[in-house]
Design a protein around this motif. Structure first.
Motif, PDB file in Angstrom:
ATOM      1  N   GLN A  90       3.122  34.646 150.481  1.00 52.31           N
ATOM      2  CA  GLN A  90       3.714  35.228 149.283  1.00 52.31           C
ATOM      3  C   GLN A  90       4.859  34.358 148.764  1.00 52.31           C
ATOM      4  N   ARG A 128       3.030  38.074 152.946  1.00 54.93           N
ATOM      5  CA  ARG A 128       3.185  39.393 152.350  1.00 54.93           C
ATOM      6  C   ARG A 128       3.391  40.441 153.447  1.00 54.93           C
ATOM      7  N   GLY A 129       4.402  41.290 153.271  1.00 51.59           N
ATOM      8  CA  GLY A 129       4.648  42.363 154.221  1.00 51.59           C
ATOM      9  C   GLY A 129       5.499  41.990 155.420  1.00 51.59           C
ATOM     10  N   GLU A 130       5.962  40.754 155.500  1.00 48.88           N
ATOM     11  CA  GLU A 130       6.816  40.346 156.624  1.00 48.88           C
ATOM     12  C   GLU A 130       8.243  40.865 156.465  1.00 48.88           C
ATOM     13  N   ASP A 132       7.814  43.687 144.756  1.00 48.48           N
ATOM     14  CA  ASP A 132       6.956  43.268 145.869  1.00 48.48           C
ATOM     15  C   ASP A 132       7.791  42.751 147.037  1.00 48.48           C
ATOM     16  N   ASN A 171       9.887  48.282 154.430  1.00 54.36           N
ATOM     17  CA  ASN A 171       8.976  47.248 154.915  1.00 54.36           C
ATOM     18  C   ASN A 171       7.657  47.855 155.408  1.00 54.36           C
ATOM     19  N   LEU A 172       7.733  48.976 156.117  1.00 59.43           N
ATOM     20  CA  LEU A 172       6.531  49.641 156.614  1.00 59.43           C
ATOM     21  C   LEU A 172       5.640  50.130 155.483  1.00 59.43           C
ATOM     22  N   LEU A 173       6.236  50.375 154.319  1.00 59.82           N
ATOM     23  CA  LEU A 173       5.463  50.795 153.149  1.00 59.82           C
ATOM     24  C   LEU A 173       4.787  49.607 152.455  1.00 59.82           C
ATOM     25  N   GLY A 174       5.052  48.390 152.957  1.00 58.95           N
ATOM     26  CA  GLY A 174       4.355  47.210 152.444  1.00 58.95           C
ATOM     27  C   GLY A 174       5.205  46.202 151.698  1.00 58.95           C
ATOM     28  N   THR A 175       6.482  46.508 151.477  1.00 64.31           N
ATOM     29  CA  THR A 175       7.361  45.577 150.758  1.00 64.31           C
ATOM     30  C   THR A 175       7.852  44.485 151.704  1.00 64.31           C
ATOM     31  N   THR A 176       7.755  43.249 151.269  1.00 58.13           N
ATOM     32  CA  THR A 176       8.286  42.124 152.034  1.00 58.13           C
ATOM     33  C   THR A 176       9.815  42.192 152.002  1.00 58.13           C
TER      34      THR A 176
END
Length: 227
Positions: free
Chosen positions: A3, A28-30, A158, A185-190
């Motif tokens: 990302q 992405r998502g890290e 994002d 972060n667990l919801l998907g946001t880096t």
């Protein structure tokens, strides 16, 4: 596909080398901690990513887009996708908690009905819905930082960047802020967090990118501050 990617990024301010051929990427998502002493280059990296500055050489890529080549009129759209939380809150004293967060939706042209749904949602996420009508002077430091996080999330970015976000608040509030960032972060946001707080880094054991004198010194997953 990464990302965020820094490719051989160098940044010079006259004779001072702030960044020296920095290369690393974030998927992405890290959740990534960016650590190092003052002057290591952390804030410069962040400025380049949000197009507040451009590199002397090398490339900064966001979703495979060269950030340096983004036209001026397109910078607001880039920044809509990257939320930033600073150390000093940057709240407007004359506006309520709700109004401070709503500003972020107004800047990107959200209709009123969307604003009225988004703002309560993010305030609930950071545990401040019950204080939406209060002013900054009525809040603790930790609560002010939670308002800053809510504002950064209001346009559904994002990526969330936290630049020394726990630097001006007490340990208990810092712990609460980190719980919120982990949940986001667990919801998907880096999440990319620049910090000097070794206790936070050691507790979470996420990926740690260590910088010094403008260069990457180590890059380890599940690391502590001193590894």
């Amino acid at each position: 596909m990464s990302q965020i990617e820094f490719k051989e990024v160098t940044k010079k301010y006259e004779d001072v080398v702030a960044l020296d051929k920095v290369t690393f990427q974030i998927d992405r998502g890290e959740f990534v901690f960016l650590i190092g002493p003052s002057g290591a280059g952390k804030s410069t990296l962040i400025k380049l990513l949000i197009r507040e500055d451009v590199p002397t050489s090398g490339e900064v890529l966001f979703d495979n887009i060269n950030v340096s080549l983004v036209e001026k009129k397109a910078i607001p759209e880039l920044r809509r996708r990257i939320g930033v939380v600073f150390q000093d809150f940057k709240l407007l004293d004359s506006k309520t908690v709700f109004e401070n967060v709503a500003i972020a939706t107004e800047v990107v042209g959200c209709p009123d009905d969307v604003k009225c749904e988004l703002v309560p949602n993010v305030l609930n996420m950071v545990g401040l819905l019950g204080k939406k009508d209060r002013f900054p002077y009525q809040l603790s430091g930790g609560e002010k930082q939670r308002v800053s996080i809510a504002r950064a999330l209001a346009h559904e970015p994002d990526v969330l960047i936290a630049d020394e976000a726990t630097g001006m608040i007490d340990p208990q509030s810092s712990s609460e802020i980190m719980e919120i960032l982990e949940r986001i972060n667990l919801l998907g946001t880096t999440v990319l967090m620049a910090t000097h707080n070794d206790a936070i880094v050691n507790k979470l054991k996420k990926r740690v990118v260590k910088m010094d004198k403008g260069a990457i010194k180590s890059d380890k997953r599940g690391a502590t501050y001193d590894e």
